[in-house]
Design an enzyme around this catalytic site. Structure first.
Site, PDB file in Angstrom:
ATOM      1  N   LYS A 161      -6.620 -28.761 -29.872  1.00 60.68           N
ATOM      2  CA  LYS A 161      -6.823 -28.348 -31.269  1.00 60.68           C
ATOM      3  C   LYS A 161      -7.854 -29.255 -31.925  1.00 60.68           C
ATOM      4  O   LYS A 161      -7.884 -30.470 -31.653  1.00 60.68           O
ATOM      5  CB  LYS A 161      -5.482 -28.447 -32.004  1.00 60.68           C
ATOM      6  CG  LYS A 161      -5.459 -27.900 -33.430  1.00 60.68           C
ATOM      7  CD  LYS A 161      -4.023 -27.940 -33.957  1.00 60.68           C
ATOM      8  CE  LYS A 161      -3.934 -27.421 -35.386  1.00 60.68           C
ATOM      9  NZ  LYS A 161      -2.557 -27.515 -35.914  1.00 60.68           N
ATOM     10  N   SER A 221      -0.591 -23.542 -37.930  1.00 59.91           N
ATOM     11  CA  SER A 221      -2.030 -23.696 -38.000  1.00 59.91           C
ATOM     12  C   SER A 221      -2.707 -23.854 -36.644  1.00 59.91           C
ATOM     13  O   SER A 221      -3.929 -23.881 -36.574  1.00 59.91           O
ATOM     14  CB  SER A 221      -2.383 -24.910 -38.855  1.00 59.91           C
ATOM     15  OG  SER A 221      -1.839 -26.064 -38.277  1.00 59.91           O
ATOM     16  N   SER A 234       3.602 -25.708 -37.173  1.00 55.41           N
ATOM     17  CA  SER A 234       2.262 -25.295 -36.761  1.00 55.41           C
ATOM     18  C   SER A 234       2.041 -25.070 -35.284  1.00 55.41           C
ATOM     19  O   SER A 234       1.001 -24.547 -34.912  1.00 55.41           O
ATOM     20  CB  SER A 234       1.232 -26.316 -37.260  1.00 55.41           C
ATOM     21  OG  SER A 234       1.145 -26.245 -38.665  1.00 55.41           O
TER      22      SER A 234
END
Lengths: 516, 456
Positions: free
Chosen positions: A69, A164, A188
């Site tokens: 990420k 997210s 997330s």
């Protein structure tokens, strides 16, 4: 499986890497990746190949393509947090978890897309645009959606990944990598895992180092692991967990990587079903699935009992106060002086700071900073921050009580519904969405407990739905063992991606096709 | 006119003497090239985390013990937020809620008059000692409308020592700070050299009439030496008294001391007070210290700070050293103060005493009156003295053996200052300064003189 194939020479790391890179190109429309590190990945694959030829692979992860990420620092590769503030920022160091993966020989394919600074539950609010759920392009989803002949509608009908860590979830789900790192502050990692039909593990706070993870809420953030099966998650966990002297919040005790036993007898297990997780807005589909899952455990001989976590309903506001307060603090460093975006405004230091922050941050980030600063004001601190800390303690104690009463694992839904179409999602603002979507996942972050999403079934619309297991602190082995058993029982279907590849007309992906 | 009672408190920041910074591994060094001692954490690169430096904790514990404080076995770290170019993270990590040491005291001495013949001991309460980060330095270049930022100092460990407003004038403040300096230097926890920014003192000053509540206080900053501290405090007291007697009011403001003009001027343009939005530092668990009783058996002793262990190893503090000097050498208390006040002077004195038969009570006179005044006149430190302890001892031995007179000795000393490498004996011979011991010879000389007189 891939690892075994590499070891036995059925495939080579460079082949694997190239296939993944090619697939990334074919799935570019998913917008899962912000940066693809093609050159370095191929080099890493080459190095791995050399090791395999010598018969000296570094471990199970050697040569395995992974994605990270974009809020983890990667030396030499841009780290943006999907924000204008860090566009073009090339960090000089690797996050500890990234370093550990590289030290194991993993091949870093690239950095995945997210909500700006990990604030959001849709992966729709980053400067590089939203991430599309690969299941939008699955046969399963297409079959269930209202029959349309225009491809236009395919465009407007795509569903979100959740967030997210949406980019990471999409990357794993679409087979462009074998594992991905996400982060989990309020859900997330688990939320997008549920929407994308992959395994999403949130480890216990303090088990995995946060050094190099650009923080959202320091007291709740953890690096998250996204994989296609529970066994893979255990492997990645094994390579990441343990004390890091660079992170003073990691535990000192030695961590022993474990192999997951193949559980056959669940009769000694006690599964708790928290009644408060029957939250308002929970879709009837998911409720039914949850019920089916409890029956599954009951029929297999496990003890299933209803429990209560009475302070669950306060977790949203509590999270809001604590999260925004820490955000306001953590974002204070972004002033354009040492790194990142710097505004051209140069009348004074203050005006430069103000302009830089206005230009660099999106509304979501700025909104949270404002709220957070408000709660931290001297006159408000006692009534908001301190109170929220106390409520947090109460929420954590709920779990302590329940686990102390003999319950081993909690079983809950992960999300309120399956993934919604993007056009619908954006009708509500980020804050409203986050507040709604986090309700089932947040409390685990408040209490620092490990939790995992296991893909369970498909919704009526042909989209993945997952269920969540929450375990005791540092009892990842037990948590993953149960999750693995459950995974075996539900036999979640493989995504049947329908995308056009450069070299073939149409491509239906099967796992084994990778190695043929 | 009703009398005024001035009230002076001090906030002192002492830079911890350590190899690396409080929360990061970069080096601590004075006057290095700009931005050459900056780690990723110091530059606030996103994703970096603080790691506590053990040596800094020990320094704070040592200092707390030396100042008779209670050491908090559990202390906490907080973030203090404000935006400034020399504060990269936008916050400073400090200890606002629970500092490492509290409720101590510092004893210091003052001369009643200027002649150092009568000393009185005073005490100032130490409110607390807290660990915190130093900021970087910013230089404002107004001609080019730019600010130059050097982060070498950012993150260096500081001990903030808060002295309660128990002092009443510049002299007391200066004496207290001087004693603190000596203590810190003796402990080695800080080199405490004000000129190098290792010790920074801010004074809080107010005045009120006896029996009335404390007046509004001002904070005085930019004080670069102990001498200036006394001046700044006294000026500010005077300024406040004059202002109030005129019928004016004192603003709760920060003022800077202008050493050239010898006055204080208003400093920061604070539109209202700053709200620092204190928040617990989430990346640092509470700091737990142990003593012999609470020390768990199985803990890795590398990971643990033991208060009792540190206490056992504290060196003699200045007050103890002075007592010992007075006791062993029979010198006066005020002498011991001067000895400790000059870097290296005690050692010099003791070396001379070792090498001479002259009684220490007499030696001290030569040290304080002759040696020290000479050094002061020429702005030399003891280490730079052209006359070594060996030479002085040599000289004093001649005096003691009555081979020369006191006056002659002073003459020899004057020669020795020239540093030409001659021994005292050589100078005596050269200048024919020998004392004549022989009775008969003396008689002959006297007779010769008398005879000479008669002839005129």
């Amino acid at each position: 499986q891939a690892s075994a194939a590499l070891k036995e020479g059925h495939a080579t790391p460079t082949e694997l890497c190239q296939r993944c890179l090619s697939l990334i190109k074919s799935t570019k429309f998913l917008n899962a990746y912000i940066t693809v590190a093609e050159e370095t990945a191929l080099k890493q694959a080459e190095e791995s190949e050399k090791r395999y030829r010598r018969g000296q692979p570094l471990g199970v992860l050697d040569g395995i393509p992974i994605a990270v990420k974009d809020n983890f620092n990667t030396a030499g590769i841009e780290t943006t947090c999907a924000s204008n503030m860090l566009k073009g920022y090339i960090s000089p160091y690797n996050a500890t978890v990234v370093q550990k993966l590289l030290d194991q020989g993993a091949v870093l394919l690239g950095k995945t897309n997210l909500d700006e600074f990990a604030m959001g539950s849709g992966s729709t609010d980053g400067v590089f645009g939203p991430v599309r759920n690969p299941w939008s392009y699955s046969r399963q989803y297409k079959e269930k959606s209202a029959p349309k002949s225009h491809s236009e509608d395919e465009e407007s009908n795509w569903v979100i990944t959740g967030g997210s860590s949406g980019g990471s979830a999409a990357a794993v789900s679409s087979f462009t990598c074998f594992a991905a790192l996400g982060s989990d502050t309020g859900g997330s990692t688990r939320n997008p895992a549920a929407h994308c039909g992959v395994v999403g593990l949130k480890p216990t706070y303090g088990l995995i180092s946060r050094h190099g993870l650009i923080p959202l809420v320091n007291s709740m953030d953890v690096p998250g692991i996204l994989t296609r099966c529970v066994d893979d998650a255990a492997v990645v966990l094994g390579s990441l967990a343990g004390h890091d002297p660079k992170d003073s919040t990691t535990i000192q005790d030695n961590f022993k990587p474990f192999e997951l036993p193949d559980l056959t007898d669940v009769s000694k297990l006690s599964i708790g079903i928290p009644k408060e997780y029957h939250a308002p807005g929970l879709s009837s589909e998911i409720l039914a699935l949850w019920s089916k899952a409890t029956d599954l455990f009951k029929n297999a001989g496990a003890k299933v009992i209803e429990v209560s976590l009475p302070h669950t309903r306060y977790s949203i506001v509590c999270y809001h106060v604590l999260c925004t307060a820490e955000v306001a603090s953590n974002m204070a460093r972004f002033d354009g002086l040492e790194y990142g975006h710097r505004s051209d405004m140069n009348k004074s230091t203050e005006s430069m700071y103000a302009a830089t922050r206005r230009e660099g941050f999106n509304d979501v980030v700025r909104g949270r900073i404002l709220s957070g600063n408000y709660f931290l004001l001297k006159q408000n601190y006692e009534n908001y921050f301190i109170k929220a800390q106390k409520v947090r303690r109460l929420i954590a104690n709920d779990f302590v009580k329940v686990f102390g009463s003999g319950v081993d694992i909690l079983l809950t839904p992960t999300t309120l519904s399956d993934a919604v179409p993007y056009t619908e999602f954006i009708k509500e603002d980020n804050r409203t969405r986050s507040a709604q979507d986090d309700i089932l996942t947040q409390a685990a972050n408040m209490a620092g407990l490990p939790a995992i999403n296991v893909p369970t079934g498909l919704s009526e619309r042909g989209l993945p739905v997952g269920l969540q297991f929450i375990g005791r602190s540092f009892q990842e082995k037990q948590l993953l063992t149960v999750a693995k058993w459950f995974e075996k029982q539900v036999k979640f279907p493989m995504i049947q991606l329908e995308i056009k590849r450069h070299d073939h007309n149409a491509f239906q992906h099967q796992k084994s096709a990778f190695f043929s | 006119l009703a009398p005024w009672v001035p009230v002076v408190g001090l906030e002192i920041h002492a830079q911890i003497s350590s190899n690396s910074k409080l929360f990061s591994g970069s080096q601590v060094q004075f006057a290095a090239p700009p931005n050459s001692l900056v780690s990723f954490f110091d530059a606030s690169l996103p994703g970096t985390l603080p790691v506590l430096n053990r040596r800094c904790v020990e320094a704070a514990v040592m200092t707390g013990l030396a100042l008779n404080c209670s050491i908090n076995k559990k202390s906490l770290f907080d973030r203090k937020h404000y935006f400034y170019a020399d504060l990269p993270a936008g916050y400073q990590i400090t200890q606002q809620r629970v500092p490492i040491a509290v409720n101590g005291s510092l004893s210091y001495s003052l001369c009643i008059d200027n002649k150092m013949s009568q000393m009185v001991t005073k005490t100032v309460r130490i409110k607390q000692i807290q660990l915190e980060q130093d900021s970087g330095k910013s230089l404002h270049d107004d001609t080019r409308s730019q600010t130059l930022v050097d982060l070498n100092r950012a993150g260096v460990g500081l001990m903030e020592v808060v002295m309660e407003p128990d002092m009443c004038c510049g002299e007391e403040a200066a004496a207290a700070v001087r004693e603190l300096q000596l203590i810190l230097q003796t402990l080695g926890s800080s080199q405490a050299v004000m000129a190098e920014g290792q010790l920074r003192v801010d004074a809080n000053v107010s005045v009120h009439h006896p029996g009335e509540p404390y007046g509004v206080r001002t904070e005085v900053k930019n004080i670069n030496s102990v001498r200036f501290l006394a001046k700044a405090v006294d000026y500010e007291i005077q300024r406040q008294i004059e202002e109030l007697e005129k019928g004016g009011t004192i603003l709760n403001e920060t003022r800077a001391f202008d050493s050239k003009l010898g006055c204080t001027v208003p400093m920061r343009d604070k539109e209202g007070k700053q709200d620092y939005r204190f928040m617990p530092e989430p990346n640092l668990p509470p700091l737990i210290l142990y003593d012999a009783k609470s020390l768990p058996a199985n803990l890795n002793h590398q990971q643990v700070v033991n208060i009792d262990w540190i206490h056992e190893r504290l060196p003699d503090l200045p007050s103890v050293k002075r007592e010992k000097l007075v006791e062993w050498y029979g010198i006066l208390p005020e002498h011991s103060f001067t000895l400790l006040n000059e870097d290296g002077l005690t050692e010099f004195f003791e070396n001379v005493v070792k090498q001479t038969q002259m009684k220490p009570k007499k030696v001290i006179g030569w040290i304080l009156n002759d040696l020290l005044s000479y050094l002061k006149q020429h702005s030399l430190t003891v280490k730079e003295s052209p006359v070594s302890s060996f030479l002085l001892a040599d000289l004093l031995n001649l005096l003691e053996k009555k081979e020369i007179s006191a006056t002659a000795a002073k003459q020899v000393l004057a020669e020795l200052w020239k540093g030409e490498g001659k021994t005292p004996l050589e100078i005596v011979k050269e200048k024919k300064l020998e004392l004549l011991q022989d009775q008969k010879e003396l008689e002959q000389i006297c007779q010769a003189v008398i005879d000479g007189q008669e002839n005129e």
